[in-house]
Write a protein that holds these residues in place. Structure first.
Motif, short mmCIF file in Angstrom:
data_model
loop_
_atom_site.label_atom_id
_atom_site.label_comp_id
_atom_site.label_asym_id
_atom_site.label_seq_id
_atom_site.Cartn_x
_atom_site.Cartn_y
_atom_site.Cartn_z
N PRO A 59 38.72 33.19 42.59
CA PRO A 59 40.00 32.53 42.29
C PRO A 59 39.88 31.52 41.14
O PRO A 59 40.77 31.45 40.29
N GLN A 60 38.79 30.77 41.11
CA GLN A 60 38.60 29.80 40.03
C GLN A 60 38.52 30.50 38.67
O GLN A 60 39.13 30.07 37.68
N GLU A 61 37.79 31.61 38.63
CA GLU A 61 37.68 32.37 37.37
C GLU A 61 39.03 32.95 36.96
O GLU A 61 39.37 32.98 35.78
N LEU A 62 39.80 33.39 37.96
CA LEU A 62 41.11 33.96 37.62
C LEU A 62 42.04 32.87 37.08
O LEU A 62 42.80 33.12 36.13
N GLY B 191 36.58 43.43 33.92
CA GLY B 191 35.80 43.30 35.15
C GLY B 191 35.17 41.94 35.31
O GLY B 191 34.72 41.58 36.39
N THR B 192 35.14 41.19 34.22
CA THR B 192 34.57 39.84 34.25
C THR B 192 35.43 38.93 33.37
O THR B 192 36.17 39.41 32.51
N PRO B 193 35.31 37.61 33.55
CA PRO B 193 36.05 36.69 32.67
C PRO B 193 35.71 36.91 31.19
O PRO B 193 36.60 36.85 30.34
N ALA B 194 34.45 37.19 30.90
CA ALA B 194 34.09 37.41 29.49
C ALA B 194 34.77 38.66 28.95
O ALA B 194 35.20 38.69 27.79
N ALA B 195 34.88 39.69 29.78
CA ALA B 195 35.58 40.91 29.34
C ALA B 195 37.05 40.64 29.13
O ALA B 195 37.67 41.18 28.21
N LEU B 196 37.63 39.79 29.99
CA LEU B 196 39.05 39.45 29.81
C LEU B 196 39.27 38.74 28.48
O LEU B 196 40.20 39.08 27.73
#
Lengths: 332, 191
Positions: free
Chosen positions: A47-50, A11-16
């Motif tokens: 989009p930047q985080e993805l 759900g978040t970049p940190a979780a990824l």
């Protein structure tokens, strides 16, 4: 041959990053809008985080699957098309879709990117699955959680694509992609807006005796005793009184989570290609614990050993777990 | 604006955006507390004692993790009350990057927070650090939230996107004694 890929939520970049580091073969995620079925406040990716997430995952050999698994309202498809174009530009490995129009757009405009059919499409028969494969080039179907393992084995023989099944997390037996219960009370739709029980409509009210009421849009949908385990504030898992049941009972479903840890060998044997862990709305702590446990289990089974399954019941809804329809259709 | 079902007549209607104000006294939480003679004064003294520490901690965290504010959306100016049940005071958080507030307040201060988050101190700390899962803590009833659920969900998701350990960062600010205290707290919690 079953690859037994582990498909993990973020759900978040940190979780990824947590999922990738814990051993995910692929991570699924979504943008911060209605294009995905976990459109929750403060969740999801810009989009930047993805872009950064894709780079991180690819550097560690993991794939990123972009969930575009809601249904565009009539005449409002631009948001979904733009999300697909952005995902393609950022290098995602597959799109998870439910709507035929979204599938058709991606098949035409981004034919080199894999299409996975979301559980939200509720495709549970060989005929339905083949339709998506033949018309949109779908490479994988995420099966609804209503089939037994023998049924999955039979479907596998009759379809030209891979099968992904949920193995842990939310256990929803509604006809997925068709549930209108949230819409009925809140005006927001799980399937169109990506919000089941929107947080802005949820309220918990504690009484002096220690009981806690769960409310959605002002309606009490459950009341938990002082020492009773709680569940999510969804209508399908609410407790109601009825003419024939004045005591209050779970009329639709119970607060309980799916856990197929002990069925993994049978699922692999049935030809399931990928195992999905539900929970993009959950924390890094959940992701770390669940992904690590299933990574270890799948590796042990692949090596021909018996998996030592970690106890994950503390992370389950209502702190109860089930094998659901995968074990028997008489599970309730 | 979302359509709502009118409870009185059963028809859908449109309603104004909900605003919630919660009375802290009415939501006394995991265990009802008796206010003992002198307790309020003691709480105020404790608040004064810890305030410099809190100011330093929250300023450092905000400086090191500026991205967490974006996930809060319109709730950056919201007042949260974080209530560690075993402490003599509660914590008032307003996560506004331009006017950050994190202060110890007497639990019974007359304030109208947007939401109250209540649990044992170490549980709250472990939630901030993603060592515990918030949903699981809620299912178990160890964590209690009241008020605006969206505010709490946004705060949770913002904190969950922070890499590393906020607790350890905080402990490290105070050198070996800080780390020793954190370690001791965690041991006590696990026991």
């Amino acid at each position: 041959m079953s690859l037994a890929e582990l498909i993990c939520p973020a759900g978040t970049p940190a979780a990824l990053r947590t999922a990738v580091d814990a051993g995910a073969d692929a991570v699924y995620c979504g943008f911060q809008d209605a294009t995905n079925a976990r459109n929750f406040p403060g969740l999801n990716f810009t989009p930047q985080e993805l872009a950064e997430a894709v780079a991180y995952a690819h550097a560690k050999g993991a794939k990123v699957l972009l969930a575009l698994n809601t249904y565009p309202p009539a005449g409002k498809v631009d948001l979904w098309r733009q999300a697909a174009d952005t995902g393609a530009r950022l290098g995602v490995d597959a799109f998870i879709v439910a709507d035929m129009g979204v599938a058709e757009y991606i098949a035409r405009n981004h034919p080199d990117i894999r299409l996975h059919l979301s559980v939200q499409a509720a495709a549970s028969s060989p005929e339905a699955i083949r339709y998506y494969c033949e018309n949109f080039g779908v490479k994988r179907v995420v099966l609804p959680r209503i089939l037994t393992i023998p049924e999955i084995r039979q479907i596998r023989k009759e379809i030209p694509c891979e099968i992904e099944t949920f193995i842990f997390g939310n256990h929803g037996l509604m006809v997925e992609g068709r549930c209108s219960l949230t819409n009925y009370l809140t005006g927001q739709s799980t399937n169109l807006d990506g919000v089941c029980s929107p947080a802005s409509d949820v309220e918990y009210v504690r009484a002096e005796d220690g009981t806690m009421a769960s409310k959605l849009a002002g309606f009490t949908i459950d009341r938990f005793g002082p020492d009773e385990k709680a569940g999510y504030p969804t209508i399908c898992k609410g407790r109601y009184t009825a003419a024939h049941r004045s005591d209050g009972y779970y009329a639709f479903e119970e607060p309980i989570s799916l856990n197929l840890a002990r069925l993994l060998p049978e699922l692999i044997d049935a030809g399931v290609h990928a195992f999905k862990i539900e929970g993009r709305q959950r924390s890094k702590s959940y992701v770390r614990a669940v992904v690590s446990a299933f990574r270890n289990a799948v590796d042990e089974i692949r090596a021909g050993r018996t998996a030592d399954i970690a106890n994950l019941v503390a992370l389950t809804e209502g702190q109860k777990q089930t094998q659901g329809a995968f074990a028997t259709k008489k599970w309730r | 604006m979302a359509r709502k079902m009118n409870k009185a007549n059963g028809y859908m209607d449109t309603g104004a955006q909900k605003t919630r104000e919660i009375n802290v006294e009415e939501h006394s939480g995991l265990s009802a507390r008796l206010r003992l003679p002198g307790q309020t004064g003691l709480a105020r003294l404790a608040c004064l004692a810890v305030q410099p520490l809190l100011t330093r901690v929250v300023g450092r965290i905000a400086a090191r993790h500026p991205s967490l504010f974006a996930r809060l959306g319109d709730y950056r100016q919201a007042d949260f009350l974080i209530d560690p049940v075993e402490f003599p005071f509660a914590l008032h958080l307003r996560p506004d990057p331009d006017d950050l507030v994190f202060r110890a307040v007497p639990r019974h201060l007359d304030m109208k927070p947007v939401a109250v988050i209540r649990g044992r101190f170490l549980l709250l700390l472990e939630l901030i650090d993603a060592e515990q899962d918030g949903d699981a803590a809620f299912f178990s009833r160890e964590l209690e939230i009241t008020g605006d659920t969206e505010a709490v969900v946004r705060l949770r998701n913002a904190l969950d996107d922070v890499d590393g350990s906020i607790a350890q960062e905080t402990a490290a600010m105070f050198g070996p004694p800080g780390r020793a205290i954190l370690s001791r707290l965690r041991r006590n919690y696990l026991d």
